[in-house]
Scaffold this active site. Sequence first.
Site, PDB file in Angstrom:
ATOM      1  N   LYS A   1      -9.887  14.510  15.821  1.00 50.52           N
ATOM      2  CA  LYS A   1      -9.250  15.643  15.977  1.00 50.52           C
ATOM      3  C   LYS A   1      -8.823  15.315  17.306  1.00 50.52           C
ATOM      4  CE  LYS A   1     -10.876  20.143  15.824  1.00 50.52           C
ATOM      5  NZ  LYS A   1      -9.412  21.128  15.363  1.00 50.52           N
TER       6      LYS A   1
ATOM      7  N   CYS B   1     -12.320   7.186  19.099  1.00 48.77           N
ATOM      8  CA  CYS B   1     -13.930   6.953  18.491  1.00 48.77           C
ATOM      9  C   CYS B   1     -14.941   7.273  19.530  1.00 48.77           C
ATOM     10  CB  CYS B   1     -14.128   5.881  19.151  1.00 48.77           C
ATOM     11  SG  CYS B   1     -12.398   4.106  18.901  1.00 48.77           S
TER      12      CYS B   1
HETATM   13  C1  G6P Z   1      -4.985  15.722  17.603  1.00 44.58           C
HETATM   14  C2  G6P Z   1      -5.980  17.437  16.149  1.00 44.58           C
HETATM   15  C3  G6P Z   1      -5.018  18.957  16.427  1.00 44.58           C
HETATM   16  C4  G6P Z   1      -4.492  19.037  17.783  1.00 44.58           C
HETATM   17  C5  G6P Z   1      -3.862  18.144  19.099  1.00 44.58           C
HETATM   18  C6  G6P Z   1      -3.923  18.775  20.477  1.00 44.58           C
HETATM   19  O1  G6P Z   1      -3.756  16.023  17.501  1.00 44.58           O
HETATM   20  O2  G6P Z   1      -5.478  17.036  15.080  1.00 44.58           O
HETATM   21  O3  G6P Z   1      -5.319  19.551  15.661  1.00 44.58           O
HETATM   22  O4  G6P Z   1      -3.410  20.188  18.197  1.00 44.58           O
HETATM   23  O5  G6P Z   1      -4.625  16.815  19.307  1.00 44.58           O
HETATM   24  O6  G6P Z   1      -6.098  18.490  20.789  1.00 44.58           O
HETATM   25  P1  G6P Z   1      -6.342  19.528  22.016  1.00 44.58           P
HETATM   26  O7  G6P Z   1      -7.545  19.522  21.819  1.00 44.58           O
HETATM   27  O8  G6P Z   1      -5.531  19.208  23.110  1.00 44.58           O
HETATM   28  O9  G6P Z   1      -5.780  21.272  21.348  1.00 44.58           O
END
Ligand code: G6P
Length: 594
Positions: free
Chosen positions: A589, A2
């Site tokens: 994200k 959020c």
């Molecule tokens: C979420 C996003 C991915 C990302 C993962 C880790 O699942 O959708 O795209 O790889 O989180 O996020 P970070 O910000 O730690 O790379």
Amino acid sequence: MCGIVGYIGQPRRAEEIVDILSLLEYRGYDSAGISGINDDGCKIIKEVGSISNLRKKIPQQWSVTNAIAHTRWATHGASTLQNAHPHQSLDKKWIIVHNGIIENYKELCSRISACANISPNSRGGGTDTQILIEYIANKNIDTFEDFVKLFQDIKGSYAIICQNTQKPNELYIAKKNSPLYIASDKDNNIFLASDPVCFSKYTNVYKTFNDNEFAHIHDQKIFIVDSELRPIIKESSKLKDDFVEQTKLDYAHFMLKEIYEQPDALRRQVDFYKEQKILSKFNSDFLSRFNQIKLVGCGTAYHACMIGVKYIENILSIPASAEIASEFVYNTNVFEPKRTLYIFVSQSGETADTIKALNIQKEKGATCIALTNVAYSTLSQQADYCLPICAGPEVSVASTKAYTCQLSALYLFANALKTNEDLEKAYNNIVELSTKLFDFNIETADKIAEYISSKRDAVFIGKNFDFVTAREGALKIKEITYVNANACPSGELKHGYLAIVEEGTPLVVVATDEELNSKVFNSSSEAVARGAVEIVISTDDHECKYLIKLKKINPLLMPMLSIVPIQYIAYKASILKGINPDKPRNLAKSVTVE
Ligand code: G6P
């Protein structure tokens, strides 16, 4: 997860607050809402789905002097209008937006009389936030001091902004384990948000809340205290300009723009590392302090860790391992923690599991590097050292340019730890690589996208570096096309995955290593014999239905090249299925809850 926003100041169109909120949509888009106060009183508007749905319900003339807003990624309670924030207490006095999870919400619920209507067990199914605001209302809080004291009872993670309808010029704020920033513009209008990028239109100077800090905004003054009510004076930070831009330009989606930005991003990273001497402290003396390196991350960042391990072992011949953050927190037995170097990889720098893993290791006295795309992120602030990845803002949920920049940062880092000469060569290699990323046949990629988009399952295989690319490729396909894509090392195909194969199953074969390709193709032929359709991404010629031929390059650089056609295929397949690749279902994200 959020995202939350707060505003208090001159009358401002509510639509503008929604614009600010939309910069937080990467944190979730299950529902959105705003509570605004003006001379006519208080109004709350909420809507299920993305912020564009909320925007349609905001009256154009609605102007507010006090507002809180929220974009939700559902954790407790389904994605319904009833569960959308802001939440108002039954007595109508308190309104809250909350990012995080109140862990002891059931216990709090049992302590309040209003519980029957909002209990998690009632038909309405109260969420943790609904129970918290009811708890606050039931405690008959009169002063900010009471508000702060009440948080002694609250367990969990939270960034909270509360309105009190009887005090329209005030906001109450609490923060623990969820990010929150505050800024005021030249006219003394005050803004709060989960990400300082939200302020960029108004000011580039902001302050960061630390855990267990509280704030009271009244009469345009900001009063910050710790949990013992001791006043806190805060330093300001400045937002870097490149975090301001978040437009799609002429691209249909952020994901496509971000895929095509990769060559620039890689070059920008090299320039930045050279100009700022980012790697100067990471040399062979630094390395001699450690006898192993562990890389920790989640999702795509974990795949970057897997490649990073191979860089470290190939270039430096020192043991390394890649760890999934959410599992690594249970690994209590690290051999010689003080002689272990940790690299926490995270695009956002806000992933809860990665932050938790870092804190556990820091407590044990380990040396921690944060490799992130967001210089002001929690992970960057908590680590001993930062390695920026310079990808620029990545908006699409599926990570693309952040991944290639993570790989290049790890490649440069490993070379820096070897010798200066190796580092100089590595810089040149990345710059040269950046010119080759789109040297593949786009028409073939389009046909592959069409084929994959028509299927339910897909299997990805590869060996060594190519296995990691297969994993990351399968993740891209899964995230934004909902095709059930699974990756395995080609040698594992016979140990289970082959059972998935039926007539027409797409088998994506990543084979870019001359020495290993024949073994990978041996495995794929076993799947072809059972009906699989080969989609080959290779440096070799190979007879098959779909071949994406890549140029031969240094094998260490190949993972940055071979992933690009798969990113593109995933994007195209997503479009063919009518999915918005920037906002796939059920994902966000930035994953700020464990
Ligand atoms: C979420 C996003 C991915 C990302 C993962 C880790 O699942 O959708 O795209 O790889 O989180 O996020 P970070 O910000 O730690 O790379």
